[in-house]
Structure formats: C-alpha cells, structure tokens
Design a protein around this motif. Structure first.
Motif, PDB file in Angstrom:
ATOM      1  N   TYR A  50      -8.264   2.065   7.868  1.00 14.33           N
ATOM      2  CA  TYR A  50      -8.568   0.964   8.534  1.00 14.33           C
ATOM      3  C   TYR A  50      -7.881  -0.173   7.859  1.00 14.33           C
ATOM      4  CZ  TYR A  50     -12.421  -0.135   5.684  1.00 14.33           C
ATOM      5  OH  TYR A  50     -13.464  -0.414   4.528  1.00 14.33           O
ATOM      6  N   TRP A  51      -7.931  -0.208   6.563  1.00 13.36           N
ATOM      7  CA  TRP A  51      -7.427  -1.668   5.838  1.00 13.36           C
ATOM      8  C   TRP A  51      -5.944  -1.655   5.642  1.00 13.36           C
ATOM      9  CZ3 TRP A  51      -9.917   2.786   3.762  1.00 13.36           C
ATOM     10  CH2 TRP A  51      -8.984   3.272   2.827  1.00 13.36           C
ATOM     11  N   ASN A 174      -6.594 -12.995   1.242  1.00 13.93           N
ATOM     12  CA  ASN A 174      -6.249 -12.685  -0.093  1.00 13.93           C
ATOM     13  C   ASN A 174      -5.601 -13.756  -1.030  1.00 13.93           C
ATOM     14  OD1 ASN A 174      -3.596 -12.805   0.474  1.00 13.93           O
ATOM     15  ND2 ASN A 174      -3.032 -10.466   0.188  1.00 13.93           N
TER      16      ASN A 174
ATOM     17  N   PRO B  97       6.708  -0.301   3.389  1.00 13.87           N
ATOM     18  CA  PRO B  97       6.464  -1.498   4.085  1.00 13.87           C
ATOM     19  C   PRO B  97       4.899  -1.441   4.463  1.00 13.87           C
ATOM     20  CG  PRO B  97       8.430  -0.256   5.088  1.00 13.87           C
ATOM     21  CD  PRO B  97       7.767   0.370   4.105  1.00 13.87           C
ATOM     22  N   SER B  98       4.341  -0.442   4.644  1.00 14.94           N
ATOM     23  CA  SER B  98       2.667  -0.623   4.912  1.00 14.94           C
ATOM     24  C   SER B  98       1.954  -0.048   3.864  1.00 14.94           C
ATOM     25  CB  SER B  98       2.538   0.016   6.381  1.00 14.94           C
ATOM     26  OG  SER B  98       2.755   1.615   5.985  1.00 14.94           O
ATOM     27  N   MET B 130      -4.382  14.309   4.742  1.00 21.53           N
ATOM     28  CA  MET B 130      -5.294  13.205   3.741  1.00 21.53           C
ATOM     29  C   MET B 130      -6.460  13.696   3.630  1.00 21.53           C
ATOM     30  SD  MET B 130      -5.637   9.055   5.012  1.00 21.53           S
ATOM     31  CE  MET B 130      -4.042   8.689   5.008  1.00 21.53           C
ATOM     32  N   LEU B 138      -9.858   7.553  -1.555  1.00 18.23           N
ATOM     33  CA  LEU B 138      -8.983   7.995  -0.473  1.00 18.23           C
ATOM     34  C   LEU B 138      -7.835   9.176  -1.289  1.00 18.23           C
ATOM     35  CD1 LEU B 138      -8.008   8.145   2.769  1.00 18.23           C
ATOM     36  CD2 LEU B 138      -6.674   6.370   1.896  1.00 18.23           C
ATOM     37  N   ASP B 140      -4.219  10.003  -0.416  1.00 17.42           N
ATOM     38  CA  ASP B 140      -2.956  10.004   0.435  1.00 17.42           C
ATOM     39  C   ASP B 140      -2.120  11.072  -0.046  1.00 17.42           C
ATOM     40  OD1 ASP B 140      -1.081   9.809   2.411  1.00 17.42           O
ATOM     41  OD2 ASP B 140      -1.261   7.675   2.543  1.00 17.42           O
ATOM     42  N   ARG B 143       1.870  10.742  -0.609  1.00 14.09           N
ATOM     43  CA  ARG B 143       2.403   9.852  -1.578  1.00 14.09           C
ATOM     44  C   ARG B 143       2.673  10.392  -3.203  1.00 14.09           C
ATOM     45  NH1 ARG B 143      -1.010   4.724   0.558  1.00 14.09           N
ATOM     46  NH2 ARG B 143       0.051   4.529   2.563  1.00 14.09           N
ATOM     47  N   VAL B 205      -8.934   3.222  -3.930  1.00 15.17           N
ATOM     48  CA  VAL B 205     -10.321   2.805  -3.677  1.00 15.17           C
ATOM     49  C   VAL B 205     -10.215   2.319  -2.210  1.00 15.17           C
ATOM     50  CG1 VAL B 205     -12.092   1.333  -4.168  1.00 15.17           C
ATOM     51  CG2 VAL B 205     -10.646   2.340  -6.266  1.00 15.17           C
ATOM     52  N   LYS B 206     -11.127   2.934  -1.440  1.00 17.18           N
ATOM     53  CA  LYS B 206     -11.141   2.484  -0.145  1.00 17.18           C
ATOM     54  C   LYS B 206     -11.370   1.266   0.277  1.00 17.18           C
ATOM     55  CE  LYS B 206     -12.225   6.874   2.218  1.00 17.18           C
ATOM     56  NZ  LYS B 206     -13.371   7.663   3.315  1.00 17.18           N
ATOM     57  N   GLY B 207     -10.917   0.620   1.200  1.00 14.95           N
ATOM     58  CA  GLY B 207     -11.072  -0.743   1.664  1.00 14.95           C
ATOM     59  C   GLY B 207     -10.742  -1.632   0.769  1.00 14.95           C
ATOM     60  N   PHE B 210      -4.335  -4.384  -0.333  1.00 15.74           N
ATOM     61  CA  PHE B 210      -3.652  -5.819  -0.028  1.00 15.74           C
ATOM     62  C   PHE B 210      -4.505  -6.813  -0.573  1.00 15.74           C
ATOM     63  CE2 PHE B 210      -2.524  -2.775   3.174  1.00 15.74           C
ATOM     64  CZ  PHE B 210      -1.281  -2.353   2.851  1.00 15.74           C
ATOM     65  N   GLU B 211      -5.331  -6.748  -1.526  1.00 18.83           N
ATOM     66  CA  GLU B 211      -6.324  -7.788  -2.339  1.00 18.83           C
ATOM     67  C   GLU B 211      -5.606  -8.526  -2.831  1.00 18.83           C
ATOM     68  OE1 GLU B 211      -9.763  -5.869  -4.025  1.00 18.83           O
ATOM     69  OE2 GLU B 211     -10.760  -6.128  -2.155  1.00 18.83           O
ATOM     70  N   VAL B 212      -4.458  -8.042  -3.712  1.00 22.02           N
ATOM     71  CA  VAL B 212      -3.519  -8.903  -4.557  1.00 22.02           C
ATOM     72  C   VAL B 212      -2.555  -9.360  -3.801  1.00 22.02           C
ATOM     73  CG1 VAL B 212      -1.979  -8.849  -6.647  1.00 22.02           C
ATOM     74  CG2 VAL B 212      -4.159  -7.120  -6.629  1.00 22.02           C
ATOM     75  N   PRO B 213      -2.597 -10.720  -3.763  1.00 22.30           N
ATOM     76  CA  PRO B 213      -1.212 -11.215  -2.818  1.00 22.30           C
ATOM     77  C   PRO B 213       0.004 -11.076  -3.597  1.00 22.30           C
ATOM     78  CG  PRO B 213      -2.517 -12.995  -3.820  1.00 22.30           C
ATOM     79  CD  PRO B 213      -3.133 -11.820  -4.062  1.00 22.30           C
ATOM     80  N   ILE B 214       1.181 -11.338  -2.516  1.00 19.87           N
ATOM     81  CA  ILE B 214       2.454 -10.937  -2.924  1.00 19.87           C
ATOM     82  C   ILE B 214       2.743 -12.246  -3.958  1.00 19.87           C
ATOM     83  CG2 ILE B 214       4.809 -11.073  -1.963  1.00 19.87           C
ATOM     84  CD1 ILE B 214       3.680  -9.708   0.470  1.00 19.87           C
TER      85      ILE B 214
END
Lengths: 468, 220
Positions: A50-51, A174, B97-98, B130, B138, B140, B143, B205-207, B210-214
C-alpha cells in the motif's frame, strides 16, 4: 454514409481519435471520441504494498502526477486510519497541489489552446502552436511559460523533482519546506499573481468577443465537483456536490467515500475510456474548472472571488464549452493567490510532518485535479497488499460530455457540407481541447499523444483521414 | 609496507586483506554488489571482476599479494561489468520508478556509474511470489539479485539462519527457514541486521517506503 475520422487528435494530452458518421447527404448521424490507449494501472497495482501506491500511480501521467499522487495518498491515509494531518503536512500538500494545478492550467491555456483562440479556428495550422504564439505574442507566450515554470518549481521543492518525485507518505509528508525554498518562491509570487490576473482578462475578453462562442459545442449537463465548508471552492479536500443543468442540487454534502452510490461507469465496445453517469436518471455531467466555478458559492482568494462573481454574472450555471478557458484562468489566479497566502503562513516551514498510522482495509481519496474530480479507491488485504483498485479520472467523467460536444460541433459546422476543410475539423478539436482532456490519464496508458479524425462514407469506406 | 598496483596506483595492504579491501581503504573503489565490508566474501555477483597479472578474478575474494598488477578501469572490464549489470536487470523484475529503494539502491547506482542506459537484453519477466506474510517485513522477490548478504547477515551477525539461496540457474530463489516457506514462520525480527543489509529493494520494512526525500537518499 460517410465516416470522417480525426486521427490523431492534436494538442491534447494523450492519444485518441474521432469518427464522424455521415449519411448519403453528408448529414452527421453519429460522432464518437475513441480512446485507443489501453488501461492497465488498476490491474497492475494489485499485489503491490500500500505505501508504494502513491508513487506508482503518479506514473499515470506526466502532466498531473501530483494530483494522482495526492489522491492516492489521501486514500492510503484513510486506510491507515489518519483522521487529520498535522497543519504543516496539510498545508504543504495544498501548496503542492496549487503548484500542480497552476502549471497544468498554464500549460493548457498558453501552450495548447490559446493558439486557436488568438489566431482563429481557421488560421494556418502551422501557426496554431506554442512556437507560433511565441512569434506573434512573445510577451504573452513567455508569461505562460514562466507561470508553468513557477508551478513546476513548487513541485520540485516539495517532491524533489518536477515530475514523478516523492512527497506524500502515509500520514503526512516526507520533507519540510526550507526557509530558503520558501523565500525563493515568495520572491516571484507577486508577478505570478499579476500575470494570472492578466490571463483571466485575456480568457474573458476572448470569450466575450464573439457571441457565437456562447453556443459553440453547446450542451447542457449537470456539474460535479468537491466543495468545502459553505460551498467554498476546493481543490484538495471536500464533499461531493452535483448541480443539475438548472443549477439545482442533484446531491450535495456527500462524503467522498460514498462516490459509488452516486456515480456508476458504463463500458462501450469502441473506447477504452469508460462512460460514468449519475446513478439517478443516468445523467451526463461535467467536471473540471467550469464545474468547480459553477458549483462553488465562493472562493477564498479575493481577486479570484471577484472574477468568479463576474463570471457568474453571465449566468449560473454557465454551460458554454468555451467558458472552460475563462473558468480555468480564474482557477489559475486562485492558485497563485492561495500559494502566496500559504507561503506567508508560518506553518508552511514547520517540521511536524507526520502522524501515527494503523492499518485498516479500505480507503477512498478524492481530489480536484486540474481537469476535474479524481477518485482513487483501494482495498488492501491483511498483509498490506492492494487487492482492489478503482480509479475514476477527471477526463473519464467528461467522456459523455465530450462526445456530445463533438456531435454538436459536427452538426453545426460539417452537416451537409460538400467539402470538409481542416478548419472545420479543427473546430472539433477546439471543442475537445476546451475540456483539457488527458487521454493517457483516462485510460492510465502508456502511449503517444496525438489524435486522428477518420471520415467514412455511407458504405463504411474511409473517405479521408486527418492526422498530424 | 606491502603494496599492489591498481590501474597504475600503488596501494598498500596488510596481510589478510583482499584486493577489494585495500582498494576501498585507499579510496579507489572497484564496482561491487555482493560485497560489504565486515562480511565474509562471497563472490557471486562478479561485478568486481578485475584482471590480476593478466587473469580474471573477483577482487572481493582474491587475497592481496605483494606486487600484484591489478587492472580494473579498463574498457574491457567496464564493458564486461555493463554486461553483468544488464543481465542482472533482465533476470529479475526491476521497476525503478516506483521502487522505494530508488536513489539508495546499489544495483541502480552501479548501473548509473557504468553508464547503463537500457537493459539491452530481452527481459525474462520471471514469475516470483512476494512474501508479505510477516507483519513488519516484506520480501519482494522480483528484486532479489541473490547476493546472499541477508544470508550472511542472518547467520554471522544475527546468529540465526533465516535465509538461504536455493536452486540453480534460472530457478535460483531466496528461501526462508520455515516449514511453511513463509517469513512469518521464521524467527526473524525487524531489528535483525539481515533485514537492513539488502542492497536492492528485496527485503523491506513494511510501511516505511519513501520516507527519505529525494536529494537526501544514499546516492543522490
């Protein structure tokens, strides 16, 4: 019978074509906008965590990725039980979205549509583009480019990139806006407001300059959008309001999570784009700037509000297809003023960016994208993977209306004519462009841009094809 | 002081160091993926292949010896590394990209450094399941590049044996140590080093994506 096809459509976002079916006397009996891109995102988002979804789905589009990103993030927030973001996170998301709408509206008006409006529908096709505009109206064209650039800069500061960055995360954002970034945006905002104000003048004056514009691609429909408290014009969050062709409520104050009770989608064999309708009465409706300006009772920014009143003075609701441009420029001004207010708000440089989350199962996120109401709906399984996704994209809402607009133009300008000129067919594109459709968004496709027109005779044989 | 010669530079080393160890210590890094300082050399990715006295060898497994002539940044070796990277991309399912590891991914970083602009080879699009069974972690598998860093971390640092590499060739898979074959039934914990050592986005680690900004990611 003869069939005319416009294939590919030009100066729209995405790939599509129009076919016009003529009878033996060259009378238009049917007009169809075919969206020939293939839809896929709702399927391949299934099974993803989901994230990841807000970053994955922004790849739907290179023009309004932020709108998809934020609609998706809002849906994920709901799944994660987030009732309210921190003031800083909410204001950063709003600033981000104003940047998105500003850049998209500027792109559409100055780059894609103004050549038709300034040079005329029958002008030389080689001139009807941004290059022609830069040559004939260099100051205006440069302002358009700079307006878009400003919106892109806002996006870059908040998402790290102008296109397809990262920003919204479950429960917040973020990244904070630094003081330096805030100050750099503040430096130019007064110019942006002034140019946006000029753009409203231009769009209004063009619309009012020719009485035939009032009826061009004429149709009458309901209008759908979200509105805020007290009917406030909203782009980021609100409740669903739908007004009918007379301006009376079809429904109002509806929680966006209940969209499926009011809107259904129909499928046709000849287009990958679905045909949504209002459940009650199976009614056609429109979304986007015209719908939002018609639907709202007021706007929070003073200059835009005065412009809205001026717009409403010609009628409410305004049904004219070409009034989309005027409404779009009023929103451009509203975005600019709202960004100025947010940049002066101390919360905008706050550091409190996220709230705690806890995993649920289902969420709906609705936002007003540049082209209209955008709905993202997801359900996840116990392990946090998406098991269902439904996306109703702005352009899709307008599908029926665009088909009606094409038919209207075709009947008025092509019906019974012995010779079909490029200018006549351009009128069809002008009608479609007014909606600012994003055909790749509407089908969530990977594909090329232009649109094509096909003309078939009464035996079903292709008479001619027009494409760029 | 004992030395080797790396692309014409004299590099000191101590007994017990590999060519990779002393190259990294001298700030003359050789491209690598499966190597991580402090972990037992594994030599699986072959990205660090160099020529030592005219013969191919992986720098991460080859002990340094006095007077070695090591070639790394030659056109021949750079072309070979590009080929290895392209093969790594097409044998998995890597959608940068994602991917939340984008910007902090060693595979992506190595590809950028190697000037890789396309995968060149036809993608295999392997079907890999997965594993999201664990509440906090998680896998995946799309990868995974089978570098076995998680295997080594779990065994040598965490004192567990959660991961292993199973199968051969195209059937190679990351497996976990539970009867069900699911991560949730292992003794892994989100604090384990094995969860955080993955060079790509295979173990997450789930959830937290994208916590670290570009602009602030590892390789920005």
């Amino acid at each position: 019978m003869t069939r005319i096809a416009i294939d590919p459509l030009t100066r729209v976002e995405g790939h599509g074509k129009v076919t016009l079916q003529l009878d033996e006397e060259n009378r238009v009996i049917e007009a169809r906008l075919h969206i020939v891109e293939f839809r896929g995102f709702e399927k391949f988002v299934q099974g993803r965590p989901y994230w990841e979804v807000p970053v994955l789905v922004e790849r739907l589009c290179g023009i309004c990725p932020v709108s998809h990103h934020l609609a998706s993030a809002k849906a994920i927030d709901r799944i994660m039980g987030v009732e309210m973001l921190t003031p800083t996170a909410e204001k950063l998301r709003r600033l981000l979205h104003f940047g998105q709408v500003l850049q998209s509206h500027a792109l559409h008006f100055f780059h894609l549509s103004s050549p038709d409006l300034l040079f005329g529908f029958d002008s030389e096709v080689q001139q009807r583009n941004i290059a022609g505009l830069l040559k004939a109206y260099p100051d205006l064209a440069l302002k358009g480019v700079r307006l878009r650039k400003y919106g892109q800069e806002v996006i870059q500061f908040l998402m790290g990139k102008r296109i397809h960055g990262t920003g919204a995360v479950p429960g917040g954002m973020n990244k904070a806006l630094s003081i330096d970034e805030r100050d750099r945006l503040m430096k130019d905002i007064d110019d942006i407001i002034e140019w946006a104000d000029d753009a409203v003048d231009l769009a209004r004056d063009i619309f009012l300059s020719d009485r035939s514009y009032l009826d061009f691609a004429g149709l009458s429909s309901s209008f759908l959008s979200i509105v805020g408290e007290g009917g406030l014009h909203e782009l980021y969050d609100g409740r669903l309001r739908c007004t009918n062709a007379m301006g009376e409520f079809d429904f109002d104050g509806v929680a966006d999570s209940r969209y499926s009770e009011y809107i259904r989608e129909e499928v046709k064999s000849w287009s990958y784009m679905k045909f949504p309708y209002i459940v009650e009465g199976k009614g056609m409706y429109r979304v986007g700037p015209l719908a939002r300006i018609n639907n709202c009772d007021r706007m929070a920014s003073p200059l835009a509000e005065s412009r809205r009143k001026e717009f409403a003075s010609i009628g409410r609701p305004v049904h004219a297809t070409l009034a989309y441009h005027w409404a779009r420029m009023i929103e451009l001004l509203h975005c600019a003023e709202s960004m100025r207010d947010l940049l002066h708000d101390p919360d905008i440089i706050g550091e409190d960016l996220r709230v705690e989350t806890s995993m649920g199962r289902e969420g709906v996120g609705v936002i007003e994208a540049p082209r209209g109401t955008l709905i993202h709906h997801y359900r996840i399984d116990d392990e946090g993977l998406v098991e269902m996704a439904n996306l109703i994209v702005s352009t899709t809402h307008n599908n029926r209306a665009m088909n009606e607009a094409i038919l209207s133009v075709a009947k008025h300008h092509i019906d019974g004519r012995q010779e079909i000129t490029e200018g006549m067919l351009n009128r069809i594109e002008v009608a479609i462009r007014a909606f600012d459709p994003c055909l790749s968004c509407a089908t969530h496709a990977v594909g090329k841009m232009p649109l094509k027109v096909d003309i078939l005779d009464h035996r079903g044989e292709r008479l001619c094809v027009l494409e760029s | 002081m004992k030395t080797i010669h790396l692309d014409g530079h004299e590099i000191p080393f101590e007994d017990g160091q590999t060519v990779m160890d002393c190259a990294l210590a001298a700030d003359k890094p050789i491209a690598h993926l499966c190597h991580l300082p402090g972990y037992t050399p594994y030599g699986s990715c072959r990205l660090c292949t160099v020529k030592i006295d005219g013969r191919f060898s992986s720098a991460c497994t080859q002990p340094a010896r006095e007077g070695m002539q090591v070639e790394s940044e030659t056109e021949e070796l750079k072309e070979m590394r590009l080929g290895i990277l392209r093969m790594l991309f097409v044998e998995g399912n890597h959608y940068c990209p994602s991917c939340e590891k984008s910007g902090s991914c060693r595979l992506q970083h190595a590809a950028y450094n190697a000037g890789m602009l396309d995968p060149h080879y036809r993608p295999f699009y392997p079907k890999r399941e997965m594993d999201a069974s664990h509440p906090d972690i998680l896998i995946d598998n799309d990868r995974c590049i089978f570098c076995a860093l998680c295997v080594r971390a779990s065994r040598d640092v965490d004192g567990k044996a959660v991961f292993d590499i199973s199968g051969r060739g195209l059937a190679t898979r990351l497996v976990v140590n539970s009867k069900s074959g699911l991560l949730v039934d292992t003794d892994i914990s989100v604090e384990d080093k094995a969860v955080h050592v993955c060079p790509v986005g295979a173990i997450l680690v789930k959830g937290r994506g994208f916590e670290v900004p570009i602009g602030m990611r590892l390789y920005d």
